[in-house]
Design a protein around this motif. Structure first.
Motif, PDB file in Angstrom:
ATOM      1  N   HIS A  46      18.044  23.115  10.937  1.00 50.49           N
ATOM      2  CA  HIS A  46      16.866  23.924  10.631  1.00 50.49           C
ATOM      3  C   HIS A  46      17.128  24.760   9.379  1.00 50.49           C
ATOM      4  CE1 HIS A  46      13.117  26.000  11.463  1.00 50.49           C
ATOM      5  NE2 HIS A  46      13.729  27.175  11.354  1.00 50.49           N
ATOM      6  N   PHE A  86      11.713  17.569  11.842  1.00 56.40           N
ATOM      7  CA  PHE A  86      13.090  17.321  11.427  1.00 56.40           C
ATOM      8  C   PHE A  86      14.113  18.097  12.256  1.00 56.40           C
ATOM      9  CE2 PHE A  86      11.105  15.776   7.451  1.00 56.40           C
ATOM     10  CZ  PHE A  86      11.744  14.544   7.384  1.00 56.40           C
ATOM     11  N   SER A  87      13.727  19.262  12.798  1.00 53.43           N
ATOM     12  CA  SER A  87      14.691  20.012  13.614  1.00 53.43           C
ATOM     13  C   SER A  87      15.040  19.243  14.873  1.00 53.43           C
ATOM     14  CB  SER A  87      14.128  21.394  13.967  1.00 53.43           C
ATOM     15  OG  SER A  87      13.003  21.295  14.823  1.00 53.43           O
ATOM     16  N   TYR A 139      10.429  22.793   3.485  1.00 53.58           N
ATOM     17  CA  TYR A 139       9.503  21.687   3.749  1.00 53.58           C
ATOM     18  C   TYR A 139       8.163  21.863   3.040  1.00 53.58           C
ATOM     19  CZ  TYR A 139      12.967  20.399   7.203  1.00 53.58           C
ATOM     20  OH  TYR A 139      14.136  20.039   7.812  1.00 53.58           O
ATOM     21  N   ILE A 169      14.777  15.826  15.114  1.00 54.87           N
ATOM     22  CA  ILE A 169      15.404  14.562  14.736  1.00 54.87           C
ATOM     23  C   ILE A 169      16.840  14.769  14.230  1.00 54.87           C
ATOM     24  CG2 ILE A 169      15.287  12.609  13.137  1.00 54.87           C
ATOM     25  CD1 ILE A 169      13.201  12.517  15.340  1.00 54.87           C
ATOM     26  N   THR A 170      17.041  15.796  13.411  1.00 56.72           N
ATOM     27  CA  THR A 170      18.335  16.005  12.761  1.00 56.72           C
ATOM     28  C   THR A 170      19.175  17.115  13.388  1.00 56.72           C
ATOM     29  OG1 THR A 170      17.467  17.629  11.174  1.00 56.72           O
ATOM     30  CG2 THR A 170      17.273  15.296  10.577  1.00 56.72           C
ATOM     31  N   TRP A 185       6.584  19.756   9.515  1.00 57.12           N
ATOM     32  CA  TRP A 185       7.780  19.056   9.054  1.00 57.12           C
ATOM     33  C   TRP A 185       9.034  19.702   9.636  1.00 57.12           C
ATOM     34  CZ3 TRP A 185       7.386  14.429   7.494  1.00 57.12           C
ATOM     35  CH2 TRP A 185       6.347  13.997   6.661  1.00 57.12           C
ATOM     36  N   SER A 186       9.045  21.030   9.696  1.00 56.57           N
ATOM     37  CA  SER A 186      10.197  21.729  10.255  1.00 56.57           C
ATOM     38  C   SER A 186      10.400  21.358  11.722  1.00 56.57           C
ATOM     39  CB  SER A 186       9.996  23.246  10.108  1.00 56.57           C
ATOM     40  OG  SER A 186      11.061  23.955  10.678  1.00 56.57           O
ATOM     41  N   THR A 205       7.174  14.967  19.068  1.00 55.05           N
ATOM     42  CA  THR A 205       7.700  14.812  17.712  1.00 55.05           C
ATOM     43  C   THR A 205       6.761  13.963  16.868  1.00 55.05           C
ATOM     44  OG1 THR A 205       9.948  14.932  18.581  1.00 55.05           O
ATOM     45  CG2 THR A 205       9.695  14.055  16.367  1.00 55.05           C
ATOM     46  N   LEU A 262       4.508  14.749  13.240  1.00 54.04           N
ATOM     47  CA  LEU A 262       4.401  13.895  12.055  1.00 54.04           C
ATOM     48  C   LEU A 262       2.936  13.608  11.733  1.00 54.04           C
ATOM     49  CD1 LEU A 262       6.118  12.367   9.983  1.00 54.04           C
ATOM     50  CD2 LEU A 262       6.087  10.397  11.522  1.00 54.04           C
TER      51      LEU A 262
END
Length: 461
Positions: free
Chosen positions: A252, A245-246, A258, A248-249, A241-242, A16, A20
């Motif tokens: 999707h 964040f997929s 993004y 982390i959160t 970015w996808s 991850t 970033l």
């Protein structure tokens, strides 16, 4: 690149951070290339540079929205213009200023450094060149569409992968040298400030042959070049970015959302005049990128060959530990030490060669950590769908995901005890409530899977 990183020593959440890092590279490079395009627009039509930053950002959105198919068409259609614009200035110099290369070789710089060889200068220059190593990730976005390797095409296949993969750093360094030569030739005419802006040296190189047409020709080349680069920066950044964040959160919303995040950050950097601090920024950031790529390379080239890691790349959450210390640990240690060196903690020579420290430490530590941990953290459990030792009649056979009810080929499917059946890698990533039972509960075991759907004409084992 994200999928490779997961299975090449970083683990599911360990990769991850590299998503970033990768996303950061894409908006830094976008801001750099956008600044160059804005300079060209200002020179050609007088468009204010700040307005040019906005135009260069907006112009790529319709192309990137349409995905890789549109990007491939743009690259193909613009290639003839780009090749002519790339080669023509050097052809003109070969006829009009044949001694330019010799004079450039003995040039002592504008700051009085002298023309002799400098190890410190070499190290600092290499750091900027090696910052391009992160673009290997962008090249992978194209290389994943390579045709299958066969006996008939293996020579061309290997050459294409080598040139567009690791060889891209060499090609990039050659282009940097070419740009430096053009800047040197234009130095007396435009001054050292404008010589750093690619549009000015391009114009000066073309003037002997094209006269007043040199400005529009140079502007066309620069704008085409920057569009070719920035559609890839925007596309690859949106993927990164996808991915980030997929995980982390566990949501999707789609890659295209993004695009805006990446472009807003890039536009902010341009408006802050990031171009003026380019060398320092790339020099610093290249330490992290090199530590990451070197760790991945160490796993693929060393660990897998001597049996310290699995013989295949497993990227699905269902079979991976959250963090693998082999690659992730090597990257964190190597980037930390090399960044401290870059900021002068270990002296001027270590500062100049901080990128070599990053690469050397990462290449060494990844196999050492894998050996010390006995490769324990590569696989949380065996893959019974298409892992090593599993007989698969047709790798393109499909299972229907128990969650989204879409058919996926075997490499993208996992067995899920929570769903009691097959699950695609995306739905597996987005599940926030499964508790990772498949990896953490020893009693879970493999899930009985139905027979996959074979392609028409395939012969079952």
């Amino acid at each position: 690149m994200d999928l490779i990183t997961r299975g090449a020593g970083f683990g599911y959440f360990g990769s991850t951070l590299t998503s970033l890092i990768y996303a950061s590279f894409t908006f830094i490079f976008f801001a750099l290339e956008g600044s160059i395009m804005a300079q060209a627009m200002h020179q050609a039509i007088g468009l204010p540079v700040q307005v040019g930053y906005l135009v260069t950002t907006l112009i790529v959105i319709p192309i990137v929205f349409r995905g890789m198919g549109a990007l491939a068409k743009v690259q193909a259609w613009t290639q003839p213009v780009w090749l002519i614009g790339l080669v023509l200035p050097f052809v003109v110099l070969a006829f009009e200023a044949p001694d330019a290369w010799g004079a450039f070789g003995s040039f002592g710089g504008t700051e009085g450094a002298g023309s002799g060889f400098s190890w410190i200068g070499f190290g600092l220059g290499t750091g900027v060149a090696l910052s391009l190593i992160a673009q290997i990730g962008e090249q992978a976005d194209y290389l994943r569409f390579m045709p299958a390797k066969t006996e008939a095409n293996k020579r061309r296949w290997n050459l294409a992968v080598l040139a567009a993969g690791p060889g891209w750093v060499i090609i990039g360094a050659a282009k940097q040298l070419g740009g430096a030569l053009l800047a040197f030739v234009a130095l007396e005419a435009v001054g050292k400030t404008h010589a750093l802006e690619p549009i000015a040296p391009q114009i000066e190189a073309l003037k002997p042959w094209l006269g007043s047409f040199a400005l529009p020709a140079a502007a066309l080349f620069v704008i085409v070049s920057q569009i070719k680069i920035n559609v890839t920066n925007a596309y690859s950044g949106s993927l990164s970015w996808s991915n980030f964040f997929s995980r982390i959160t566990h949501r999707h919303p789609g890659r295209v959302w993004y695009i805006f995040l990446n472009l807003v950050i890039a536009l902010t950097l341009m408006e802050m005049n990031m171009f003026a601090a380019l060398n320092k920024l790339l020099g610093f950031y290249s330490n992290v990128g090199i530590a990451w790529i070197a760790a991945v390379a160490a796993d693929l080239v060393i660990n897998k060959r001597i049996g310290l890691s699995p013989p295949y790349i497993e990227f699905k959450r269902a079979y991976l530990y959250a963090v693998n210390p082999a690659g992730f640990g090597a990257m964190v240690i190597a980037s930390t030490v090399s960044i401290l060196a870059f900021f002068g903690l270990f002296g001027v020579y270590a500062e100049a060669f901080s990128t070599f420290i990053a690469a050397g430490l990462s290449l060494t530590l990844c196999p050492l950590i894998a050996w010390a941990t006995k490769g324990k953290y590569y696989l949380a459990r065996p893959n019974p769908v298409n892992g090593p030792g599993v007989e698969v009649a047709d790798i393109t056979a499909t299972h229907t995901c128990s969650v989204c009810e879409t058919a996926y080929e075997l490499p993208d499917v996992a067995d899920c005890p929570v769903q009691s059946g097959p699950i695609c890698s995306l739905c597996c990533s987005l599940d926030a409530e499964c508790g990772d039972v498949c990896r953490k509960d020893p009693a879970a075991g493999p899930v009985p899977m139905p027979m996959p759907t074979l392609r028409e004409g395939a012969i079952p084992a």
